[in-house]
Motif scaffolding. Structure first.
Motif, PDB file in Angstrom:
ATOM      1  N   MET A  96      40.435  55.198  32.286  1.00  0.00           N
ATOM      2  CA  MET A  96      40.689  54.536  31.133  1.00  0.00           C
ATOM      3  C   MET A  96      40.684  52.869  31.995  1.00  0.00           C
ATOM      4  O   MET A  96      40.177  51.834  31.447  1.00  0.00           O
ATOM      5  N   THR A  97      41.679  52.701  32.823  1.00  0.00           N
ATOM      6  CA  THR A  97      41.993  51.545  33.273  1.00  0.00           C
ATOM      7  C   THR A  97      40.875  51.110  34.113  1.00  0.00           C
ATOM      8  O   THR A  97      40.177  49.801  34.010  1.00  0.00           O
ATOM      9  N   LEU A  98      40.055  51.934  34.780  1.00  0.00           N
ATOM     10  CA  LEU A  98      39.110  51.602  35.440  1.00  0.00           C
ATOM     11  C   LEU A  98      37.749  50.958  34.508  1.00  0.00           C
ATOM     12  O   LEU A  98      37.048  50.212  34.727  1.00  0.00           O
ATOM     13  N   ALA A  99      37.626  51.740  33.450  1.00  0.00           N
ATOM     14  CA  ALA A  99      36.716  51.278  32.353  1.00  0.00           C
ATOM     15  C   ALA A  99      36.824  49.974  31.794  1.00  0.00           C
ATOM     16  O   ALA A  99      36.157  49.093  31.653  1.00  0.00           O
ATOM     17  N   ARG A 100      38.285  49.847  31.542  1.00  0.00           N
ATOM     18  CA  ARG A 100      38.663  48.653  30.860  1.00  0.00           C
ATOM     19  C   ARG A 100      38.496  47.420  32.109  1.00  0.00           C
ATOM     20  O   ARG A 100      37.822  46.297  31.710  1.00  0.00           O
ATOM     21  N   ALA A 101      38.637  47.721  33.317  1.00  0.00           N
ATOM     22  CA  ALA A 101      38.588  46.810  34.324  1.00  0.00           C
ATOM     23  C   ALA A 101      37.165  46.425  34.440  1.00  0.00           C
ATOM     24  O   ALA A 101      36.667  45.210  34.626  1.00  0.00           O
ATOM     25  N   ARG A 102      36.026  47.527  34.493  1.00  0.00           N
ATOM     26  CA  ARG A 102      34.818  47.047  34.465  1.00  0.00           C
ATOM     27  C   ARG A 102      34.103  46.150  33.405  1.00  0.00           C
ATOM     28  O   ARG A 102      33.120  45.393  33.648  1.00  0.00           O
ATOM     29  N   ARG A 103      34.860  46.475  32.274  1.00  0.00           N
ATOM     30  CA  ARG A 103      34.534  45.688  30.950  1.00  0.00           C
ATOM     31  C   ARG A 103      35.004  43.938  31.073  1.00  0.00           C
ATOM     32  O   ARG A 103      34.784  43.111  30.291  1.00  0.00           O
ATOM     33  N   GLY A 104      35.923  43.788  32.194  1.00  0.00           N
ATOM     34  CA  GLY A 104      36.534  42.489  32.324  1.00  0.00           C
ATOM     35  C   GLY A 104      37.703  42.308  31.768  1.00  0.00           C
ATOM     36  O   GLY A 104      38.145  40.977  31.757  1.00  0.00           O
ATOM     37  N   ASP A 105      38.458  43.510  31.518  1.00  0.00           N
ATOM     38  CA  ASP A 105      39.689  43.393  30.901  1.00  0.00           C
ATOM     39  C   ASP A 105      40.747  42.975  32.075  1.00  0.00           C
ATOM     40  O   ASP A 105      41.139  43.485  33.215  1.00  0.00           O
ATOM     41  N   MET A 106      41.468  41.738  31.691  1.00  0.00           N
ATOM     42  CA  MET A 106      42.440  41.048  33.067  1.00  0.00           C
ATOM     43  C   MET A 106      43.514  41.795  33.201  1.00  0.00           C
ATOM     44  O   MET A 106      44.096  42.101  34.417  1.00  0.00           O
ATOM     45  N   GLY A 107      44.047  42.592  32.005  1.00  0.00           N
ATOM     46  CA  GLY A 107      45.193  43.178  32.214  1.00  0.00           C
ATOM     47  C   GLY A 107      45.045  44.753  32.939  1.00  0.00           C
ATOM     48  O   GLY A 107      45.901  45.050  33.875  1.00  0.00           O
ATOM     49  N   ALA A 108      43.838  45.163  32.883  1.00  0.00           N
ATOM     50  CA  ALA A 108      43.427  46.322  33.604  1.00  0.00           C
ATOM     51  C   ALA A 108      43.202  45.846  35.031  1.00  0.00           C
ATOM     52  O   ALA A 108      43.541  46.685  36.117  1.00  0.00           O
ATOM     53  N   ARG A 109      42.860  44.782  35.466  1.00  0.00           N
ATOM     54  CA  ARG A 109      42.418  44.400  36.600  1.00  0.00           C
ATOM     55  C   ARG A 109      43.794  44.069  37.497  1.00  0.00           C
ATOM     56  O   ARG A 109      43.984  44.545  38.396  1.00  0.00           O
ATOM     57  N   GLU A 110      44.704  43.259  36.704  1.00  0.00           N
ATOM     58  CA  GLU A 110      46.037  43.259  37.028  1.00  0.00           C
ATOM     59  C   GLU A 110      46.741  44.392  37.511  1.00  0.00           C
ATOM     60  O   GLU A 110      47.299  44.527  38.493  1.00  0.00           O
ATOM     61  N   GLN A 111      46.498  45.428  36.707  1.00  0.00           N
ATOM     62  CA  GLN A 111      47.164  46.778  37.113  1.00  0.00           C
ATOM     63  C   GLN A 111      46.678  47.463  38.487  1.00  0.00           C
ATOM     64  O   GLN A 111      47.314  47.823  39.201  1.00  0.00           O
ATOM     65  N   ILE A 112      45.475  47.376  38.476  1.00  0.00           N
ATOM     66  CA  ILE A 112      44.683  47.789  39.730  1.00  0.00           C
ATOM     67  C   ILE A 112      45.257  46.683  40.762  1.00  0.00           C
ATOM     68  O   ILE A 112      45.522  47.485  41.849  1.00  0.00           O
ATOM     69  N   TYR A 113      45.288  45.540  40.789  1.00  0.00           N
ATOM     70  CA  TYR A 113      45.865  44.756  41.733  1.00  0.00           C
ATOM     71  C   TYR A 113      47.259  45.113  42.324  1.00  0.00           C
ATOM     72  O   TYR A 113      47.326  45.265  43.247  1.00  0.00           O
ATOM     73  N   ARG A 114      48.129  45.305  41.026  1.00  0.00           N
ATOM     74  CA  ARG A 114      49.492  45.629  41.547  1.00  0.00           C
ATOM     75  C   ARG A 114      49.582  47.044  42.262  1.00  0.00           C
ATOM     76  O   ARG A 114      50.304  47.181  43.203  1.00  0.00           O
ATOM     77  N   ASN A 115      48.824  48.060  41.834  1.00  0.00           N
ATOM     78  CA  ASN A 115      48.828  49.254  42.498  1.00  0.00           C
ATOM     79  C   ASN A 115      48.306  49.168  43.946  1.00  0.00           C
ATOM     80  O   ASN A 115      48.756  50.124  44.825  1.00  0.00           O
ATOM     81  N   PHE A 116      47.182  48.380  44.277  1.00  0.00           N
ATOM     82  CA  PHE A 116      46.663  48.534  45.851  1.00  0.00           C
ATOM     83  C   PHE A 116      47.033  47.266  46.258  1.00  0.00           C
ATOM     84  O   PHE A 116      46.656  47.326  47.431  1.00  0.00           O
ATOM     85  N   GLN A 117      47.845  46.408  45.891  1.00  0.00           N
ATOM     86  CA  GLN A 117      48.132  45.142  46.449  1.00  0.00           C
ATOM     87  C   GLN A 117      48.647  45.495  48.111  1.00  0.00           C
ATOM     88  O   GLN A 117      48.176  44.826  49.036  1.00  0.00           O
ATOM     89  N   GLN A 118      49.861  46.224  47.955  1.00  0.00           N
ATOM     90  CA  GLN A 118      50.443  46.681  49.353  1.00  0.00           C
ATOM     91  C   GLN A 118      49.611  47.259  50.125  1.00  0.00           C
ATOM     92  O   GLN A 118      49.704  46.884  51.330  1.00  0.00           O
ATOM     93  N   PRO A 119      48.991  48.306  50.008  1.00  0.00           N
ATOM     94  CA  PRO A 119      47.935  48.891  51.016  1.00  0.00           C
ATOM     95  C   PRO A 119      46.890  48.045  51.678  1.00  0.00           C
ATOM     96  O   PRO A 119      46.447  47.860  52.607  1.00  0.00           O
ATOM     97  N   ALA A 120      46.384  47.321  50.517  1.00  0.00           N
ATOM     98  CA  ALA A 120      45.438  46.306  51.121  1.00  0.00           C
ATOM     99  C   ALA A 120      45.890  45.341  51.868  1.00  0.00           C
ATOM    100  O   ALA A 120      45.351  44.844  53.123  1.00  0.00           O
TER     101      ALA A 120
END
Lengths: 180, 193
Positions: free
Chosen positions: B13-37
């Motif tokens: 769901m988050t991925l689909a929202r991020a694909r549609r350009g949803d900033m909330g979903a993109r922020e969630q992805i960023y917060r999840n992966f920011q540290q390993p990145a």
């Protein structure tokens, strides 16, 4: 297995975080990217139409064989079509070939210039990503309609924009080196 | 086998929202992966500012191209590839002297002085390596990259990756031994002078 893969136990090093929250910057860049994408798409379409018209007019002007002087463009077009029904297709093919050749030339120039350019500033990276994304979209569309003059023209315009971006960076790097 | 720090599941769901350009979903992805990145960029580049730039650029690229993610492999693998590509590219463009920049250690570990000490030793040893050696050893040993994948990243052969890995490990071992037995090494050094 773990010992074999990571004998020095580097994986035990803790994760590190940037000292500041960078999301606001990324979000701002993405929003800017979105609005710029719209402008680029619009400008790309306009330029593509202009390029197509320019090419088509150019080809017509330089191929008036056997057409009496003083004949209007539309009459010329009709006469040419009557005399040689295949020439319209030929014209389309010529234009298409020229566009494909130009696109390939730009692609190879772009590869060269890309290898010479250093790290792009964030603002340019955003623009670069947008342009590359648009090129991918055009390529996807081209795989369905490989004979579309309009799509090839769009691709050329995007390539020109990308080249411009890298040339600007090279210029900046040159000035920076010259000032040292 | 230990996992790459990137191996974080992302719901569809988050991925689909991020694909549609949803900033909330993109922020969630960023917060999840920011540290390993950021961690992979920092461990390879050894420079906080550069790693920050690399991470920002990688996320901007990833979100810009998220529609190209086909979903036939885990999202974390795709994102990690974007981050690693940006890191290697930044490393290549660095002048050699800047690549080996010693950094202050910022472990976010509470207590356990021995563990922190060991981490500091490892971190210091890592910072003495050449940028490419560091990238090879980190990608292979921690991220689990195969020699073929590393060779592909650098545009070289598999033997390049194997040679660099063995050289990097040898250098790391030597650096760690020097740190653990400084007196022994100073004796050896003075004797050889």
């Amino acid at each position: 297995m773990q010992h074999e893969r990571d004998p020095l136990n580097l994986g035990s090093l803790p994760l590190v975080s940037p000292l500041a929250d960078d999301w606001p910057m990324i979000e701002a860049a993405l929003r800017k990217q979105k609005s710029r994408k719209r402008i680029v798409t619009l400008a790309g379409s306009t330029l593509a139409i202009a390029a197509t018209v320019f090419l088509a007019v150019g080809v017509f002007i330089y191929r008036p064989y056997g057409i009496p002087a003083g004949t209007s463009s539309s009459q010329q077009l009709q006469t040419t079509q009557v005399e040689n029904p295949a020439s319209s297709d030929g014209l389309q093919t010529n234009t298409l070939d020229s566009l494909i050749a130009l696109s390939q030339q730009l692609e190879s120039n772009l590869q060269k210039i890309r290898s010479q350019t250093g790290v792009l500033p964030t603002a340019s990276v955003i623009y670069q990503v947008e342009l590359e994304d648009l090129v991918t979209q055009v390529d996807e569309e081209l795989s369905r309609r490989p004979g579309s003059v309009d799509l090839w023209s769009q691709r050329i315009n995007l390539m020109l924009d990308l080249s411009q971006l890298y040339q600007n960076q090279l210029r900046r790097e040159y000035h920076r080196m010259a000032s040292l | 086998m230990s996992q790459s720090p990137f191996e974080i599941e992302l719901d569809e769901m988050t991925l689909a929202r991020a694909r549609r350009g949803d900033m909330g979903a993109r922020e969630q992805i960023y917060r999840n992966f920011q540290q390993p990145a950021y961690s992979v960029a920092f461990r390879i580049c050894q420079c906080r500012e550069l790693s920050r730039d690399v991470t920002q650029e990688a996320f901007i690229t990833a979100f810009g191209k998220i529609r190209q993610f086909r979903g036939d492999a885990p999202f974390w693998g795709w994102l990690r590839r974007v981050v690693v590509n940006h890191t290697i590219s930044a490393l290549r463009k660095l002048p050699r002297a800047d690549a080996v920049e010693l950094q202050e250690f910022h472990a976010h570990t509470d207590g356990d002085h021995e563990r922190i000490g060991l981490s500091m030793d490892l971190q210091s040893a890592l910072s003495t390596l050449d940028g490419e050696d560091r990238a090879v050893v980190w990608l292979h040993d921690v991220e689990g990259y195969k020699h073929k994948e590393i060779a592909g990243l650098f545009g070289k052969t598999e033997s390049f990756s194997k040679t660099r890995l063995s050289r990097a490990r040898a250098k790391l071992r030597a650096a760690l031994e020097r740190r653990m037995n400084p007196t022994e090494f100073s004796k050896v050094e003075s004797a050889t002078r």
